[in-house]
Scaffold this active site. Sequence first.
Site, PDB file in Angstrom:
ATOM      1  N   THR A  61       1.970  -2.925  -4.331  1.00 52.30           N
ATOM      2  CA  THR A  61       1.987  -1.503  -4.662  1.00 52.30           C
ATOM      3  C   THR A  61       3.367  -1.063  -5.138  1.00 52.30           C
ATOM      4  O   THR A  61       4.354  -1.732  -4.840  1.00 52.30           O
ATOM      5  CB  THR A  61       1.587  -0.765  -3.370  1.00 52.30           C
TER       6      THR A  61
ATOM      7  N   ARG B 284     -13.255   1.460  -1.697  1.00 56.93           N
ATOM      8  CA  ARG B 284     -12.238   1.424  -0.641  1.00 56.93           C
ATOM      9  C   ARG B 284     -11.003   2.199  -1.087  1.00 56.93           C
ATOM     10  O   ARG B 284     -10.470   1.977  -2.168  1.00 56.93           O
ATOM     11  CB  ARG B 284     -11.864  -0.022  -0.337  1.00 56.93           C
TER      12      ARG B 284
ATOM     13  N   GLY C  73      -7.130   3.055   0.202  1.00 58.59           N
ATOM     14  CA  GLY C  73      -6.150   2.638   1.204  1.00 58.59           C
ATOM     15  C   GLY C  73      -5.246   3.777   1.615  1.00 58.59           C
ATOM     16  O   GLY C  73      -5.584   4.962   1.493  1.00 58.59           O
ATOM     17  N   ASP C  74      -4.076   3.422   2.098  1.00 59.92           N
ATOM     18  CA  ASP C  74      -3.103   4.424   2.553  1.00 59.92           C
ATOM     19  C   ASP C  74      -2.421   5.143   1.403  1.00 59.92           C
ATOM     20  O   ASP C  74      -1.995   6.289   1.534  1.00 59.92           O
ATOM     21  CB  ASP C  74      -2.021   3.727   3.380  1.00 59.92           C
TER      22      ASP C  74
ATOM     23  N   THR D  79       4.317   0.923   1.619  1.00 59.38           N
ATOM     24  CA  THR D  79       3.535  -0.174   1.044  1.00 59.38           C
ATOM     25  C   THR D  79       3.269  -1.190   2.137  1.00 59.38           C
ATOM     26  O   THR D  79       4.004  -1.263   3.109  1.00 59.38           O
ATOM     27  CB  THR D  79       4.304  -0.843  -0.125  1.00 59.38           C
ATOM     28  N   GLY D  80       2.215  -1.955   1.964  1.00 58.74           N
ATOM     29  CA  GLY D  80       1.893  -2.958   2.976  1.00 58.74           C
ATOM     30  C   GLY D  80       0.424  -2.888   3.334  1.00 58.74           C
ATOM     31  O   GLY D  80      -0.406  -2.528   2.492  1.00 58.74           O
TER      32      GLY D  80
ATOM     33  N   GLY E 168      -2.743  -1.520   4.188  1.00 55.89           N
ATOM     34  CA  GLY E 168      -3.191  -0.141   4.056  1.00 55.89           C
ATOM     35  C   GLY E 168      -3.913   0.426   5.267  1.00 55.89           C
ATOM     36  O   GLY E 168      -3.677   1.583   5.648  1.00 55.89           O
TER      37      GLY E 168
HETATM   38  N1  ASP Z   1      -0.880  -0.329   0.857  1.00 61.32           N
HETATM   39  C1  ASP Z   1      -1.654  -0.802  -0.254  1.00 61.32           C
HETATM   40  C2  ASP Z   1      -3.128  -0.703   0.081  1.00 61.32           C
HETATM   41  O1  ASP Z   1      -3.520  -1.092   1.155  1.00 61.32           O
HETATM   42  C3  ASP Z   1      -1.350  -2.201  -0.646  1.00 61.32           C
HETATM   43  C4  ASP Z   1       0.132  -2.512  -0.819  1.00 61.32           C
HETATM   44  O2  ASP Z   1       0.984  -1.723  -0.458  1.00 61.32           O
HETATM   45  O3  ASP Z   1       0.476  -3.550  -1.350  1.00 61.32           O
HETATM   46  O4  ASP Z   1      -3.890  -0.268  -0.742  1.00 61.32           O
END
Ligand code: ASP
Length: 292
Positions: free
Chosen positions: A161, A189, A191-192, A212-213, A215
Amino acid sequence: MRPAIIVHGGAATWRGGPRATSAGDARRAAALAGCEQAARAGDEVLRRGGCALDAVEAAVRSLEDDETFNAGYGAVLTREGGVEHDALIVDGALRAGAVGALVGFRHPVSVARALLERGEHVFLVGEGARRFALEAGVPEEPVASLISPGARARHESAADTVGACAVDRDGRLASATSTGGIAGKRSGRIGDSPVVGAGGFADDALCAVSATGQGEPILRLGLSRTVAELVRAGAALDDACRRALTTLAERTGGHAGVIAVAPDGRLAHATSTPQMPWASIVAGSLSSGIEP
Ligand code: ASP
């Protein structure tokens, strides 16, 4: 006031170090270069006297154009082989625009920005978000033209992300986050990343944050909001970032990275993942890195 900008390119899959393959090294170098270019795009806006919102939008558009990252062009594919983008843009006056599961746009951050400016709704998803984007004059693109050869080949479940946080010369804060989500996700779906308080947050009195990370854990905790609440309680910005990641790990078992900016131009970045490419510019001086 000291304008400043920091960007990230995702907290997940940037392998490197001694055992890295040459393909991994090339990808790492591309990630750093992409982050630096995005920081420059945002800094240029700030130096012209532009606002923090314009700066983070410009920075994230640059990252969305870069197929190295999981956002805009080159984002990961869904289980069904499509591309569904999530994006959020917020400012320190608590204005926000967000889109989820958006299909057919290279620059989801600009659709989110149009929604913020409209001021009617905060969050639109799917077909409704698409119709709004067309109404707002954001050019639609055939989905096939948004799929890079790399995205077809990518099978990681984690992704990369992008995000940006900035403060302008008037001390206004903004944050933007944009993603294709996680590879192989179910269609629908979200995410965060597009959720206020999870993937991003900004309050002119506290800080701006982009996350990021993983989600689902980030969503459950409200990671970006956690950073801001720690700042409200008196923590220094970098300490707030680190403590929020510790809380995320302790309470959910999740891993993530965050970038943040304070009203006085101080910047912070932290990650509990092996790597997160980032770049920042303060007073014309560029810094970047990839290790925690
Ligand atoms: N946080 C993002 C998600 O889960 C993915 C990412 O940050 O790489 O959609």
